[in-house]
Design a protein around this motif. Structure first.
Motif, PDB file in Angstrom:
ATOM      1  N   THR A 170       0.789  -1.135   0.092  1.00  0.00           N
ATOM      2  CA  THR A 170       0.118  -0.004  -0.022  1.00  0.00           C
ATOM      3  C   THR A 170       0.786   1.283   0.275  1.00  0.00           C
ATOM      4  OG1 THR A 170      -0.151  -0.074   2.276  1.00  0.00           O
ATOM      5  CG2 THR A 170      -2.090  -1.018   1.126  1.00  0.00           C
ATOM      6  N   THR A 216      -2.157   2.760   5.083  1.00  0.00           N
ATOM      7  CA  THR A 216      -2.385   3.570   4.175  1.00  0.00           C
ATOM      8  C   THR A 216      -1.308   4.480   3.707  1.00  0.00           C
ATOM      9  OG1 THR A 216      -3.683   5.122   5.523  1.00  0.00           O
ATOM     10  CG2 THR A 216      -4.860   3.385   4.316  1.00  0.00           C
ATOM     11  N   LEU A 232      -6.352   2.243   8.144  1.00  0.00           N
ATOM     12  CA  LEU A 232      -7.692   2.396   8.129  1.00  0.00           C
ATOM     13  C   LEU A 232      -8.213   1.974   9.648  1.00  0.00           C
ATOM     14  CD1 LEU A 232      -8.694   0.566   4.908  1.00  0.00           C
ATOM     15  CD2 LEU A 232      -8.513   2.801   5.259  1.00  0.00           C
ATOM     16  N   ASN A 257      -7.031   7.710   4.987  1.00  0.00           N
ATOM     17  CA  ASN A 257      -6.814   7.220   3.841  1.00  0.00           C
ATOM     18  C   ASN A 257      -5.413   7.696   3.130  1.00  0.00           C
ATOM     19  OD1 ASN A 257      -9.205   5.670   3.370  1.00  0.00           O
ATOM     20  ND2 ASN A 257     -10.201   7.310   2.685  1.00  0.00           N
ATOM     21  N   ALA A 258      -5.057   8.769   3.629  1.00  0.00           N
ATOM     22  CA  ALA A 258      -3.954   9.371   3.297  1.00  0.00           C
ATOM     23  C   ALA A 258      -3.231  10.430   4.045  1.00  0.00           C
ATOM     24  CB  ALA A 258      -3.841  10.082   1.738  1.00  0.00           C
ATOM     25  N   GLN A 272     -11.775   9.032   5.900  1.00  0.00           N
ATOM     26  CA  GLN A 272     -12.863   8.294   5.152  1.00  0.00           C
ATOM     27  C   GLN A 272     -14.312   9.141   5.157  1.00  0.00           C
ATOM     28  OE1 GLN A 272     -12.338   5.520   3.631  1.00  0.00           O
ATOM     29  NE2 GLN A 272     -14.336   4.749   2.979  1.00  0.00           N
ATOM     30  N   PRO A 298     -15.376   9.743   0.804  1.00  0.00           N
ATOM     31  CA  PRO A 298     -14.003   9.640   1.545  1.00  0.00           C
ATOM     32  C   PRO A 298     -12.951  10.614   0.464  1.00  0.00           C
ATOM     33  CG  PRO A 298     -14.979   7.386   1.071  1.00  0.00           C
ATOM     34  CD  PRO A 298     -16.045   8.459   0.315  1.00  0.00           C
ATOM     35  N   GLN A 300      -9.486  10.518  -0.724  1.00  0.00           N
ATOM     36  CA  GLN A 300      -8.273   9.492  -1.118  1.00  0.00           C
ATOM     37  C   GLN A 300      -7.087  10.057  -1.054  1.00  0.00           C
ATOM     38  OE1 GLN A 300     -11.314   6.406  -2.998  1.00  0.00           O
ATOM     39  NE2 GLN A 300      -9.611   7.008  -4.206  1.00  0.00           N
ATOM     40  N   ALA A 314     -12.941  10.605  -3.641  1.00  0.00           N
ATOM     41  CA  ALA A 314     -13.852   9.337  -4.144  1.00  0.00           C
ATOM     42  C   ALA A 314     -14.544   9.734  -5.339  1.00  0.00           C
ATOM     43  CB  ALA A 314     -14.149   8.571  -3.294  1.00  0.00           C
ATOM     44  N   GLU A 341      -6.770   9.361  -7.220  1.00  0.00           N
ATOM     45  CA  GLU A 341      -5.874   8.214  -6.575  1.00  0.00           C
ATOM     46  C   GLU A 341      -4.564   8.947  -5.945  1.00  0.00           C
ATOM     47  OE1 GLU A 341      -6.469   4.674  -6.243  1.00  0.00           O
ATOM     48  OE2 GLU A 341      -8.396   5.374  -6.808  1.00  0.00           O
TER      49      GLU A 341
END
Length: 409
Positions: A170, A216, A232, A257-258, A272, A298, A300, A314, A341
């Motif tokens: 990941t 993540t 997560l 998530n980041a 999220q 979310p 991302q 997202a 992404e």
């Protein structure tokens, strides 16, 4: 305030080869397609006809089937498209200078998805992580092909690779000064992998365990003595690398998530829930939260530079904040609803954006709330782009087709 809608300029990925065949006299003329989409306006579709000039036989003349669209050479920077009706203003169609392919993993019929990517600080090697837990380390070759021609295709024959994680890789990050990589996986673990002088498959020299959900993001801190990870499971952990123990653990209000670092003491987390939560690493406490613009959608991706913060959702929405006054965004924009992404800032007020629809691009921010698409990164054919790297004068990306592409800006 509704988001600004930006246009999408797409072109036949093999168009440099078409132009080269005409220029080299292999065929007297040929053509390729170019389409421009904007979700709030009718699309424009054109055929670009390429033909040698009758007098200057080293010049390829380009004409379009639609007069509302202009497509022309932009010297060493490739080609440029303009379509005033869809607000496309001098957008460069940039092709990669290099493509790195592993024959075993980039078979178009069954590609092995690249899920994580990193380039070393020396720009001498890069690492890729795959859906099956494999990590590979490949040398970088000097880029010598002009951006206006077809990319140089390189086979990663000397790649060192091995299965490091039990499931998806990941995140990857090279240590700034040491010959090592920190990898993270959906198997809840982090590994330190040595890179210098190795002729065997990468194997962990240290393993860090403590997360209870997929990891993540990773960041190297404090002269490589400590590292930060998010997960997560909604936790941020700071690790002592030598002892492989967690020094601190902080919980966010939602799954993370980041992340992006702000100096040495703060981390900004894309959640999220759609919010951004900021933590002080010195006190292991949350200092502020930027509420979600669209609760439940979310975030991302997240990136920061100076006082600017960018998030990608997202649903394809990119939002820019001034962290000094975060209550109201500077601007927000989207092209389509494909998930963002990855994104990262580049010099000159630019933001590089990777999307799940395989249409990565670079936007130019004017500082006054304006934005435009200044570059389309041509090359991938509908496959998701998962990870970006911005280096001096260049952009790299990798994704689901298992090809690593390098662009010169």
């Amino acid at each position: 305030m509704p988001p600004k809608i930006l246009p999408i300029s797409t072109i036949q990925p093999t168009f440099p080869e078409v132009i080269a065949e005409v220029r080299d006299g292999i065929v007297p003329s040929s053509s390729f397609w170019l389409s421009i989409y904007k979700s709030d306006a009718p699309s424009v579709h054109a055929t670009i006809h390429a033909e040698l000039d009758e007098r200057q036989r080293d010049v390829v003349r380009l004409t379009t089937s639609d007069n509302s669209l202009k497509f022309r050479s932009n010297g060493p920077n490739g080609y440029r498209v303009t379509c005033a009706g869809l607000n496309v203003v001098d957008t460069d169609m940039v092709v990669p200078v290099q493509e790195y392919r592993d024959p075993e993993r980039s078979d178009p019929q069954r590609p092995h998805r690249i899920t994580a990517f990193a380039v070393s600080p020396s720009q001498s090697e890069f690492a890729t992580g795959f859906l099956d837990g494999t990590v590979s380390i490949s040398p970088v070759s000097p880029a010598s092909v002009p951006a206006s021609t077809s990319p140089e295709v390189l086979t990663t024959a000397s790649t060192l690779k091995g299965v490091v994680h039990k499931s998806t890789v990941t995140a990857l990050q090279f240590f700034p000064q040491s010959p090592a990589i920190l990898s993270a996986g959906a198997d809840y673990t982090l590994h330190v992998l040595q890179t210098q002088g190795s002729t065997a498959a990468p194997e962990p020299t240290q393993t860090l365990r403590g997360h209870t959900r997929p990891i993540t993001s990773v960041n190297i801190l404090e002269r490589e003595r400590t590292a930060l990870s998010s997960s997560l499971d909604a936790s941020i952990k700071v690790w002592d690398i030598s002892s492989t123990t967690a020094i601190s653990s902080t919980t966010a209000s939602s799954a993370i998530n980041a992340t992006t670092l702000s100096g040495a003491d703060a981390v900004r987390c894309a959640l999220q829930s759609g919010a951004v939560q900021i933590f002080d690493l010195r006190s292991s406490s949350s200092t502020s939260t930027i509420p979600a613009i669209h609760p439940g959608v979310p975030l991302q991706a997240v990136a920061s530079v100076d006082h600017l913060l960018a998030t990608g959702s997202a649903k394809g929405l990119v939002t820019i904040y001034d962290v000094r006054t975060p209550d109201t965004p500077i601007l927000s924009f989207r092209r389509a609803e494909a998930p963002i992404e990855d994104l990262t800032f580049a010099p000159g007020g630019r933001l590089v954006i990777a999307t799940e629809d395989g249409l990565p691009y670079i936007s130019a921010l004017d500082g006054g709330g304006g934005v435009r698409v200044c570059m389309e990164l041509v090359g991938v054919d509908c496959d998701a782009v998962r990870a970006l790297h911005v280096g001096p004068g260049e952009v790299w990306y990798a994704g689901d087709d298992a090809v690593v592409r390098r662009y010169q800006l």
